[in-house]
Motif scaffolding. Structure first.
Motif, PDB file in Angstrom:
ATOM      1  N   ILE A 108      -4.798   6.339   0.703  1.00  0.00           N
ATOM      2  CA  ILE A 108      -4.063   5.187   0.808  1.00  0.00           C
ATOM      3  C   ILE A 108      -4.501   4.475  -0.557  1.00  0.00           C
ATOM      4  CG2 ILE A 108      -4.184   2.845   2.101  1.00  0.00           C
ATOM      5  CD1 ILE A 108      -4.998   4.405   4.479  1.00  0.00           C
ATOM      6  N   GLU A 109      -3.341   4.061  -1.184  1.00  0.00           N
ATOM      7  CA  GLU A 109      -3.828   3.357  -2.453  1.00  0.00           C
ATOM      8  C   GLU A 109      -3.121   1.705  -2.410  1.00  0.00           C
ATOM      9  OE1 GLU A 109      -2.646   5.789  -5.940  1.00  0.00           O
ATOM     10  OE2 GLU A 109      -1.782   7.195  -4.570  1.00  0.00           O
ATOM     11  N   PRO A 110      -4.084   0.983  -2.386  1.00  0.00           N
ATOM     12  CA  PRO A 110      -3.814  -0.381  -2.337  1.00  0.00           C
ATOM     13  C   PRO A 110      -3.141  -1.088  -3.259  1.00  0.00           C
ATOM     14  CG  PRO A 110      -5.961  -0.445  -3.061  1.00  0.00           C
ATOM     15  CD  PRO A 110      -5.463   1.072  -2.840  1.00  0.00           C
ATOM     16  N   LYS A 111      -2.216  -2.098  -3.305  1.00  0.00           N
ATOM     17  CA  LYS A 111      -1.767  -3.222  -4.131  1.00  0.00           C
ATOM     18  C   LYS A 111      -2.668  -3.865  -4.671  1.00  0.00           C
ATOM     19  CE  LYS A 111       1.834  -6.234  -5.193  1.00  0.00           C
ATOM     20  NZ  LYS A 111       3.079  -7.066  -4.752  1.00  0.00           N
ATOM     21  N   ASN A 117      -4.808  -3.918   6.721  1.00  0.00           N
ATOM     22  CA  ASN A 117      -4.012  -4.508   7.528  1.00  0.00           C
ATOM     23  C   ASN A 117      -3.475  -3.665   8.829  1.00  0.00           C
ATOM     24  OD1 ASN A 117      -1.102  -5.203   8.306  1.00  0.00           O
ATOM     25  ND2 ASN A 117      -1.275  -7.246   6.996  1.00  0.00           N
ATOM     26  N   GLU A 118      -3.713  -3.882   9.908  1.00  0.00           N
ATOM     27  CA  GLU A 118      -3.323  -3.268  11.136  1.00  0.00           C
ATOM     28  C   GLU A 118      -1.978  -2.726  11.106  1.00  0.00           C
ATOM     29  OE1 GLU A 118      -5.121  -3.213  15.559  1.00  0.00           O
ATOM     30  OE2 GLU A 118      -3.706  -4.580  15.101  1.00  0.00           O
ATOM     31  N   GLN A 119      -1.063  -3.818  10.782  1.00  0.00           N
ATOM     32  CA  GLN A 119       0.328  -3.281  10.800  1.00  0.00           C
ATOM     33  C   GLN A 119       0.684  -2.357   9.794  1.00  0.00           C
ATOM     34  OE1 GLN A 119       2.111  -7.516  10.906  1.00  0.00           O
ATOM     35  NE2 GLN A 119       2.271  -7.543  13.065  1.00  0.00           N
ATOM     36  N   THR A 120       0.365  -2.732   8.698  1.00  0.00           N
ATOM     37  CA  THR A 120       0.652  -1.897   7.405  1.00  0.00           C
ATOM     38  C   THR A 120       0.065  -0.617   7.595  1.00  0.00           C
ATOM     39  OG1 THR A 120       0.625  -3.680   6.157  1.00  0.00           O
ATOM     40  CG2 THR A 120       0.385  -1.790   4.947  1.00  0.00           C
ATOM     41  N   PHE A 121      -1.089  -0.434   8.270  1.00  0.00           N
ATOM     42  CA  PHE A 121      -1.660   0.840   8.565  1.00  0.00           C
ATOM     43  C   PHE A 121      -0.912   1.909   9.521  1.00  0.00           C
ATOM     44  CE2 PHE A 121      -4.694   3.738  10.676  1.00  0.00           C
ATOM     45  CZ  PHE A 121      -5.234   4.143   9.849  1.00  0.00           C
ATOM     46  N   GLU A 122      -0.631   0.971  10.712  1.00  0.00           N
ATOM     47  CA  GLU A 122       0.238   1.742  11.671  1.00  0.00           C
ATOM     48  C   GLU A 122       1.556   2.208  10.894  1.00  0.00           C
ATOM     49  OE1 GLU A 122       0.410  -0.515  15.186  1.00  0.00           O
ATOM     50  OE2 GLU A 122      -1.672  -0.650  15.505  1.00  0.00           O
ATOM     51  N   LYS A 123       2.054   1.543  10.187  1.00  0.00           N
ATOM     52  CA  LYS A 123       3.482   1.784   9.586  1.00  0.00           C
ATOM     53  C   LYS A 123       3.348   3.034   8.697  1.00  0.00           C
ATOM     54  CE  LYS A 123       7.498  -0.071   7.375  1.00  0.00           C
ATOM     55  NZ  LYS A 123       8.035  -1.234   6.657  1.00  0.00           N
ATOM     56  N   GLY A 124       2.240   3.017   8.010  1.00  0.00           N
ATOM     57  CA  GLY A 124       1.966   4.239   6.919  1.00  0.00           C
ATOM     58  C   GLY A 124       1.654   5.270   7.427  1.00  0.00           C
ATOM     59  N   THR A 125       0.796   5.321   8.331  1.00  0.00           N
ATOM     60  CA  THR A 125       0.371   6.463   9.209  1.00  0.00           C
ATOM     61  C   THR A 125       1.075   7.152  10.253  1.00  0.00           C
ATOM     62  OG1 THR A 125      -1.487   5.430  10.444  1.00  0.00           O
ATOM     63  CG2 THR A 125      -1.943   6.006   8.167  1.00  0.00           C
ATOM     64  N   MET A 136       0.575  -1.247   0.007  1.00  0.00           N
ATOM     65  CA  MET A 136       0.083   0.040  -0.023  1.00  0.00           C
ATOM     66  C   MET A 136       0.909   1.245   0.067  1.00  0.00           C
ATOM     67  SD  MET A 136      -3.181  -0.747   2.434  1.00  0.00           S
ATOM     68  CE  MET A 136      -3.954  -2.095   2.420  1.00  0.00           C
ATOM     69  N   ILE A 137       0.387   2.301  -0.659  1.00  0.00           N
ATOM     70  CA  ILE A 137       0.889   3.520  -0.529  1.00  0.00           C
ATOM     71  C   ILE A 137       0.134   4.454   0.134  1.00  0.00           C
ATOM     72  CG2 ILE A 137       1.981   5.434  -2.133  1.00  0.00           C
ATOM     73  CD1 ILE A 137       1.922   3.437  -4.553  1.00  0.00           C
ATOM     74  N   PHE A 138       0.875   5.110   1.110  1.00  0.00           N
ATOM     75  CA  PHE A 138       0.194   6.233   2.053  1.00  0.00           C
ATOM     76  C   PHE A 138       0.841   7.526   1.833  1.00  0.00           C
ATOM     77  CE2 PHE A 138      -0.116   2.149   4.067  1.00  0.00           C
ATOM     78  CZ  PHE A 138      -1.144   2.355   5.136  1.00  0.00           C
ATOM     79  N   THR A 139       0.047   8.474   1.549  1.00  0.00           N
ATOM     80  CA  THR A 139       0.232   9.776   1.163  1.00  0.00           C
ATOM     81  C   THR A 139      -0.378  10.814   1.919  1.00  0.00           C
ATOM     82  OG1 THR A 139       0.480   9.017  -1.292  1.00  0.00           O
ATOM     83  CG2 THR A 139       0.128  11.690  -0.781  1.00  0.00           C
ATOM     84  N   GLU A 140       0.183  11.547   2.720  1.00  0.00           N
ATOM     85  CA  GLU A 140      -0.278  12.489   3.685  1.00  0.00           C
ATOM     86  C   GLU A 140      -0.622  13.704   3.014  1.00  0.00           C
ATOM     87  OE1 GLU A 140       0.111  14.108   8.263  1.00  0.00           O
ATOM     88  OE2 GLU A 140       2.124  13.846   7.207  1.00  0.00           O
ATOM     89  N   THR A 141      -1.699  14.285   3.177  1.00  0.00           N
ATOM     90  CA  THR A 141      -2.268  15.352   2.471  1.00  0.00           C
ATOM     91  C   THR A 141      -2.139  16.647   3.161  1.00  0.00           C
ATOM     92  OG1 THR A 141      -4.461  15.657   3.794  1.00  0.00           O
ATOM     93  CG2 THR A 141      -4.515  14.104   1.749  1.00  0.00           C
ATOM     94  N   LYS A 142      -2.356  17.871   2.526  1.00  0.00           N
ATOM     95  CA  LYS A 142      -1.975  19.062   3.213  1.00  0.00           C
ATOM     96  C   LYS A 142      -2.669  19.400   4.785  1.00  0.00           C
ATOM     97  CE  LYS A 142      -5.859  21.834   1.439  1.00  0.00           C
ATOM     98  NZ  LYS A 142      -6.287  22.881   0.663  1.00  0.00           N
ATOM     99  N   LEU A 143      -3.653  18.426   5.074  1.00  0.00           N
ATOM    100  CA  LEU A 143      -4.146  18.508   6.336  1.00  0.00           C
ATOM    101  C   LEU A 143      -3.408  17.250   7.221  1.00  0.00           C
ATOM    102  CD1 LEU A 143      -7.928  18.715   5.209  1.00  0.00           C
ATOM    103  CD2 LEU A 143      -6.218  20.580   5.808  1.00  0.00           C
ATOM    104  N   HIS A 164      -7.446   1.786  16.693  1.00  0.00           N
ATOM    105  CA  HIS A 164      -8.145   0.246  16.570  1.00  0.00           C
ATOM    106  C   HIS A 164      -9.761   0.800  16.093  1.00  0.00           C
ATOM    107  CE1 HIS A 164      -9.635  -3.322  18.417  1.00  0.00           C
ATOM    108  NE2 HIS A 164     -10.821  -2.748  19.055  1.00  0.00           N
ATOM    109  N   PHE A 165     -10.224   0.106  14.990  1.00  0.00           N
ATOM    110  CA  PHE A 165     -11.456   0.246  14.557  1.00  0.00           C
ATOM    111  C   PHE A 165     -12.338  -0.578  15.284  1.00  0.00           C
ATOM    112  CE2 PHE A 165      -8.621   1.633  10.876  1.00  0.00           C
ATOM    113  CZ  PHE A 165      -9.162   3.055  10.914  1.00  0.00           C
ATOM    114  N   VAL A 166     -13.620  -0.192  15.520  1.00  0.00           N
ATOM    115  CA  VAL A 166     -14.455  -0.849  16.265  1.00  0.00           C
ATOM    116  C   VAL A 166     -15.860  -1.004  15.519  1.00  0.00           C
ATOM    117  CG1 VAL A 166     -13.363  -0.249  18.492  1.00  0.00           C
ATOM    118  CG2 VAL A 166     -15.283   1.090  17.630  1.00  0.00           C
TER     119      VAL A 166
END
Length: 183
Positions: free
Chosen positions: A14-17, A31-39, A1-8, A44-46
């Protein structure tokens, strides 16, 4: 996945493979690990929510306040929407600014919106299925909103205002200056 932070700060596209073959495609949407690393965020989504809407439906701009504030990870399963996040964090350098992202079933992009943002979307296709994860449970007493056409925010919805379909509740939302405070 590619994570790109915006101006905010804190908002990520997030662009998936996507793996395509003769059968169709496969992608990992979360994927929780990929999400945490990327952002850089531990979220924790509920709760998962889904809506189905037709062309011209505008939902928002909504948020939750205080201890019930919500971060959201949003995407479109099919169709196309203009997705908007507005920074309503009182001490933020980008307070009152917004970002608009085109999300579709074709581009499979996702948008992470942290706590402290108002969120809304407009359906551009004939129909759209919109899906999102929340990191906190909905609480009616903590809901807040901002009118979609607040002139101080100045969102270009890229749509004829006469064709918008907006709930009575959303039409009555206040402007940012008098909206319920986030914290």
């Amino acid at each position: 996945m590619i994570f790109t932070e915006t101006k905010l700060k804190g908002c990520f596209i997030i662009e998936p493979k996507i793996i395509n073959d003769e059968r169709g495609y496969f992608m990992e949407s979360f994927n929780e690990q990929t999400f945490e690393k990327g952002t850089g965020e531990r979220v924790h989504f509920v709760q998962d929510n889904q809506s189905y809407s037709s062309r011209g439906v505008l939902r928002g701009l909504h948020y939750q306040t205080g201890e019930h504030a919500q971060a959201k990870l949003v995407r479109v399963l099919n169709g196309e929407v203009l997705d908007v996040a507005v920074d309503i964090r009182p001490n933020s350098e980008t307070f009152g600014q917004h970002i608009a992202i085109l999300l579709s079933g074709d581009n499979q992009k996702q948008f992470f919106i942290p706590r402290g943002f108002a969120h809304g979307f407009l359906v551009l296709s004939e129909k759209a299925n919109f899906f999102y994860k929340c990191d906190n449970f909905y609480n009616k007493e903590s809901e807040g909103g901002i009118k979609y056409n607040d002139s101080d925010i100045n969102i270009d919805w890229q749509f004829d205002v006469d064709e918008l379909i907006i709930s009575e509740k959303d039409q009555q939302l206040p402007n940012l200056k008098i909206a319920k405070k986030v914290w």
